[in-house]
Design a protein around this motif. Structure first.
Motif, short mmCIF file in Angstrom:
data_model
loop_
_atom_site.label_atom_id
_atom_site.label_comp_id
_atom_site.label_asym_id
_atom_site.label_seq_id
_atom_site.Cartn_x
_atom_site.Cartn_y
_atom_site.Cartn_z
N SER A 23 50.70 21.67 -3.06
CA SER A 23 51.33 22.58 -2.10
C SER A 23 51.69 23.93 -2.69
O SER A 23 51.69 24.93 -2.00
CB SER A 23 52.61 21.97 -1.53
N ALA A 24 52.03 23.96 -4.00
CA ALA A 24 52.49 25.21 -4.59
C ALA A 24 51.33 26.02 -5.15
O ALA A 24 51.55 27.07 -5.74
CB ALA A 24 53.51 24.91 -5.68
N LEU A 25 50.10 25.56 -4.97
CA LEU A 25 48.98 26.23 -5.62
C LEU A 25 48.18 27.09 -4.65
O LEU A 25 48.15 26.84 -3.44
CB LEU A 25 48.04 25.17 -6.23
N ASP A 26 47.50 28.10 -5.21
CA ASP A 26 46.62 28.94 -4.40
C ASP A 26 45.40 28.13 -3.96
O ASP A 26 45.01 27.17 -4.62
CB ASP A 26 46.15 30.13 -5.23
N VAL A 27 44.78 28.59 -2.85
CA VAL A 27 43.67 27.83 -2.27
C VAL A 27 42.58 27.49 -3.28
O VAL A 27 42.12 26.35 -3.33
CB VAL A 27 42.97 28.60 -1.12
N SER A 28 42.15 28.48 -4.08
CA SER A 28 41.02 28.22 -4.97
C SER A 28 41.41 27.22 -6.04
O SER A 28 40.61 26.37 -6.45
CB SER A 28 40.53 29.53 -5.59
N VAL A 29 42.65 27.29 -6.50
CA VAL A 29 43.12 26.37 -7.54
C VAL A 29 43.41 25.00 -6.94
O VAL A 29 43.18 23.96 -7.56
CB VAL A 29 44.37 26.96 -8.23
N GLN A 30 43.88 25.00 -5.70
CA GLN A 30 44.16 23.75 -4.99
C GLN A 30 42.89 22.89 -4.93
O GLN A 30 42.93 21.69 -5.21
CB GLN A 30 44.64 24.09 -3.58
N ALA A 31 41.76 23.53 -4.62
CA ALA A 31 40.51 22.79 -4.54
C ALA A 31 40.13 22.20 -5.90
O ALA A 31 39.64 21.08 -5.99
CB ALA A 31 39.41 23.71 -4.02
N GLN A 32 40.39 22.97 -6.98
CA GLN A 32 40.09 22.45 -8.32
C GLN A 32 40.90 21.20 -8.61
O GLN A 32 40.37 20.21 -9.14
CB GLN A 32 40.43 23.50 -9.39
N VAL A 33 42.20 21.25 -8.29
CA VAL A 33 43.07 20.11 -8.61
C VAL A 33 42.71 18.89 -7.75
O VAL A 33 42.70 17.77 -8.24
CB VAL A 33 44.56 20.51 -8.45
N LEU A 34 42.35 19.12 -6.49
CA LEU A 34 41.92 18.01 -5.63
C LEU A 34 40.68 17.33 -6.21
O LEU A 34 40.59 16.11 -6.27
CB LEU A 34 41.65 18.49 -4.20
N ASN A 35 39.72 18.15 -6.65
CA ASN A 35 38.51 17.58 -7.26
C ASN A 35 38.86 16.79 -8.51
O ASN A 35 38.32 15.71 -8.75
CB ASN A 35 37.52 18.69 -7.62
N LEU A 36 39.77 17.35 -9.32
CA LEU A 36 40.18 16.68 -10.55
C LEU A 36 40.79 15.31 -10.25
O LEU A 36 40.46 14.31 -10.87
CB LEU A 36 41.18 17.56 -11.32
N LEU A 37 41.68 15.28 -9.25
CA LEU A 37 42.32 14.01 -8.88
C LEU A 37 41.27 12.98 -8.46
O LEU A 37 41.36 11.80 -8.79
CB LEU A 37 43.34 14.23 -7.76
N GLU A 38 40.26 13.44 -7.73
CA GLU A 38 39.20 12.51 -7.30
C GLU A 38 38.37 12.01 -8.48
O GLU A 38 38.04 10.83 -8.56
CB GLU A 38 38.29 13.20 -6.27
N ASP A 39 38.07 12.91 -9.42
CA ASP A 39 37.31 12.50 -10.60
C ASP A 39 38.08 11.48 -11.43
O ASP A 39 37.52 10.49 -11.90
CB ASP A 39 37.00 13.71 -11.49
N LEU A 40 39.37 11.76 -11.62
CA LEU A 40 40.20 10.87 -12.44
C LEU A 40 40.33 9.50 -11.78
O LEU A 40 40.36 8.48 -12.45
CB LEU A 40 41.58 11.48 -12.66
N GLU A 76 38.12 7.98 -10.05
CA GLU A 76 36.91 7.23 -10.33
C GLU A 76 36.88 6.77 -11.78
O GLU A 76 36.58 5.62 -12.08
CB GLU A 76 35.70 8.12 -10.05
N GLU A 77 37.25 7.68 -12.67
CA GLU A 77 37.17 7.39 -14.10
C GLU A 77 38.15 6.30 -14.52
O GLU A 77 37.81 5.40 -15.29
CB GLU A 77 37.45 8.69 -14.88
N PHE A 78 39.38 6.39 -14.05
CA PHE A 78 40.42 5.46 -14.53
C PHE A 78 40.79 4.41 -13.49
O PHE A 78 41.75 3.68 -13.66
CB PHE A 78 41.68 6.24 -14.91
N ASN A 79 40.05 4.33 -12.39
CA ASN A 79 40.32 3.36 -11.35
C ASN A 79 41.77 3.43 -10.86
O ASN A 79 42.50 2.44 -10.88
CB ASN A 79 39.98 1.96 -11.86
N LEU A 80 42.16 4.60 -10.45
CA LEU A 80 43.56 4.83 -10.06
C LEU A 80 43.77 4.58 -8.57
O LEU A 80 42.84 4.66 -7.77
CB LEU A 80 43.95 6.28 -10.34
N THR A 81 45.01 4.26 -8.24
CA THR A 81 45.43 4.17 -6.85
C THR A 81 46.43 5.30 -6.61
O THR A 81 47.29 5.52 -7.45
CB THR A 81 46.11 2.82 -6.58
#
Lengths: 355, 328
Positions: free
Chosen positions: A208-225, A227-232
């Motif tokens: 919520s506190a991030l700019d749009v372009s950075v927000q998309a980066q963090v969302l992608n990162l959360l999705e990658d992680l 998959e990698e670490f089998n997170l819920t």
């Protein structure tokens, strides 16, 4: 396969849900968190803010559950109760540990310390959730140190690995939080939460506190992680397009209660609660060529210290009938895997979201 | 375009800040105009200089660290041209414009209002400063205004303090205060960023209604392209103190040219499309350590040899300009 009881709706009525207990990672039973309102010289308790007032839900392993609602609906309080940063007023938070469900709310100090390795939280504000006087290395290694894992050298190696997985480099180890941008700080917070390879991460408005372009980066990162670490993930947010993007299932909260809970396609494609419909109608129509008109929901959220009688939402609901003022609706599985707390969920023909 | 249609014309504005870390060129040579009765959207990420531009127009740049070092801001008052940059911030002329002709709504209504005065008192203060009315008349005007922005039982809420209002109600009170002197030009700096979607929709609808009713021009500053698409007629896109693209809202959404604008549009999650987001790589450069040439080049997927030189502004079509070598 063992069927477990899921307490849905009010205390006096229990419904059985056929869920394999193997799939569950978290089950929340009748969670309540009331904050006392104190007044006068003697700080007498004159009332309670019912931030969360009896909610039930479950999270399956490996899924992302979105938790949405307006500010003040209690969504962040739910997150904090799950990691036990707040003590519950009532209810259970059952977390799967070594194949068994244990109650986080009743765990003692040493049990809690163990559970914390598996349940972590990422906070909303990357500016205030990192100690400004600590280096990145100390911030990320602190949880490992507290849990007495490894020695100084092995911890440093682990930190380097963690930073690498969130896209930060080894050369930044000694830097302090102020030397990073908002997005990078959020990455540090994410690295810290990953220190023990947790199973469940509560993400409290992480973008919520991030700019749009950075927000998309963090969302992608959360999705990658994930998959990698089998997170819920339990993903708390107020932005409906972000929640739709990341979640498998979505819980909608209003004034301390769950009003609707289902898979995200169903929630946007076939909302059954008038509040959900109103939220969908309030999503910005960004396309300038669209003929759709954004329809604001009138009024504002009533005070949680004095919630309306009957259905919480009746003061703002456009389909309000007499029964809504008198009787509180329960959260009922109206359609398969689609839970709604509305007396007229079956009769109302609500509008789906369309672009 | 006829000059008579303009209310504001900014030419090559430069606002710099002296900081401990060196000179920060917060706004570095931007030019745009605002037409009468239009909503102009200003988009950009934090640090792009959009708020400093607004403060420059209001002559509210923090002194002495910040100064307008160059350029012109021309304001057209009933056809008369006033050069704002030539006015002193505390001069009588500027005070006549500020709050009266040009009003501003700030991002965070919680901090923009004074917590120890009632809402009513703060609105009366503005009215009495600019209009020749007595206290009773001012109060009537203020209550009228509160009613117009949709605050229920305005007579009672008039005597309440900011902490007794919810976020959405405070923003309404801010709008009431800004519009109490019938300004011709309103600058709204992220008016809905701190609000929930449902309340945001209410506030935007209210602003649109009032704009049509009062016939004013609005400069809407935001980082949210969704809000822009919904209400703005034209858009300017800012990046690290420069203006990278300028076009009609339709052009920005359907025919964006600058790689930064395109990146912003691709970063937005869209409902119903569960595909991976395609964000802009990296993060904006530090303002006291800007790269040579095009500031966006280090993050740009379409950069080429020419980008080490500062790009010129090229015209794509009528009213659509872009600062990028790709369109030379």
């Amino acid at each position: 396969m063992k069927a477990i009881q899921l307490n849905v709706g009010s205390m006096n009525e229990r419904r059985t849900l056929n869920l394999s207990s193997n799939d569950l990672i978290l089950k929340v039973d009748n969670l309540k968190k009331h904050f006392p309102i104190k007044k006068g010289v003697l700080r007498r308790v004159v009332g309670h803010v019912k931030a969360v007032d009896g909610i039930d839900f479950f999270i399956k392993e490996g899924e992302t559950v979105g938790l949405v609602g307006e500010s003040g609906c209690g969504k962040s309080t739910v997150g904090k109760c799950i990691v036990r940063l707040l003590e519950l007023t009532d209810g259970k938070v059952l977390f799967k540990k070594d194949g068994k469900l244990v109650d986080i709310a009743k765990a003692n100090k040493s049990e809690m310390k163990e559970i914390r390795r598996q349940v972590q939280i990422i906070f909303q504000d990357p500016y205030s959730s990192l100690d400004p006087k600590m280096s990145v290395q100390s911030i990320v290694s602190e949880p490992l140190k507290i849990q007495n894992i490894g020695n100084r050298q092995s911890r440093k190696e682990k930190v380097i690995k963690l930073l690498d997985s969130v896209g930060l480099s080894k050369s930044q180890l000694k830097r302090k939080p102020h030397e990073f941008s908002g997005g990078q700080r959020q990455r540090i917070g994410i690295a810290r939460s990953l220190a023990f390879n947790p199973d469940l991460i509560v993400c409290d408005e992480p973008v919520s506190a991030l700019d749009v372009s950075v927000q998309a980066q963090v969302l992608n990162l959360l999705e990658d992680l994930q998959e990698e670490f089998n997170l819920t993930y339990l993903f708390i947010a107020h932005d409906l397009s972000v929640v739709e993007h990341i979640s498998d299932r979505i819980i909608v909260m209003y004034l301390g209660k769950i009003v609707e809970m289902t898979e995200s396609d169903k929630l946007y494609g076939n909302p059954l609660h008038p509040y959900t419909e109103a939220l969908l109608k309030a999503i910005p129509v960004s396309d300038p060529r669209s003929l759709k008109v954004r329809q604001p929901l009138e009024g504002s959220v009533p005070s949680p210290s004095n919630p309306p009688e009957g259905c919480n939402f009746h003061t703002r609901c456009s389909y309000m009938k007499k029964k809504c003022i008198e009787e509180e609706p329960e959260l009922i599985e109206t359609k398969p895997n689609h839970y709604v707390a509305c007396h007229y969920a079956k009769e109302l023909n609500l509008e789906e979201y369309h672009t | 375009m006829n000059e008579k249609d303009l209310i504001l014309d900014i030419k090559d504005l430069k606002t710099y800040f002296e900081t401990n870390e060196g000179l920060v060129k917060a706004v570095d040579g931007i030019s745009y105009n605002v037409r009468n009765k239009e909503i102009l959207g200003v988009v950009g990420e934090s640090g792009s200089g959009k708020s400093v531009t607004a403060l420059s127009i209001m002559q509210l740049v923090p002194q002495p660290v910040g100064t307008i070092v160059g350029g012109k801001i021309k304001y057209y008052q009933n056809g008369n041209e006033i050069d704002i940059t030539s006015l002193k911030p505390r001069s009588k002329e500027m005070r006549k414009l500020r709050g009266n002709e040009i009003a501003m709504i700030f991002q965070d209504p919680m901090t923009a209002l004074n917590p120890v005065y009632t809402i009513g008192n703060q609105i009366i203060e503005v009215i009495k400063l600019h209009q020749k009315v007595n206290k009773k008349e001012a109060k009537e005007l203020a209550i009228n205004m509160l009613d117009r922005v949709g605050i229920s039982s305005p007579k009672q809420r008039f005597d309440e303090y900011p902490h007794q209002f919810s976020g959405g109600m405070l923003q309404r009170a801010m709008i009431a205060m800004a519009l109490s002197c019938n300004p011709k030009f309103l600058i709204a700096d992220e008016p809905t960023t701190a609000l929930d979607v449902t309340i945001e929709a209410q506030i935007l609808q209210l602003m649109k209604e009032l704009q049509e009713e009062m016939g004013m021009a609005i400069q809407l500053i935001t980082h949210d392209l969704g809000v822009i698409g919904e209400v703005a007629d034209r858009v300017v896109v800012m990046y690290t103190g420069t203006l990278v693209e300028k076009a009609s809202t339709d052009e920005i959404f359907y025919n964006a040219k600058h790689p930064y604008t395109k990146g912003l549009l691709k970063s937005l999650p869209k409902i119903g499309e569960k595909k991976r987001l395609n964000p802009i790589e990296g993060s904006p450069p530090e303002m006291n350590n800007l790269p040579e040439g095009c500031y966006f080049a280090p993050r740009c997927p379409e950069r080429h040899d020419k980008c080490i030189k500062e790009p010129e502004v090229f015209q794509i079509s009528e009213g659509h300009t872009v600062k990028c070598w790709l369109y030379e």
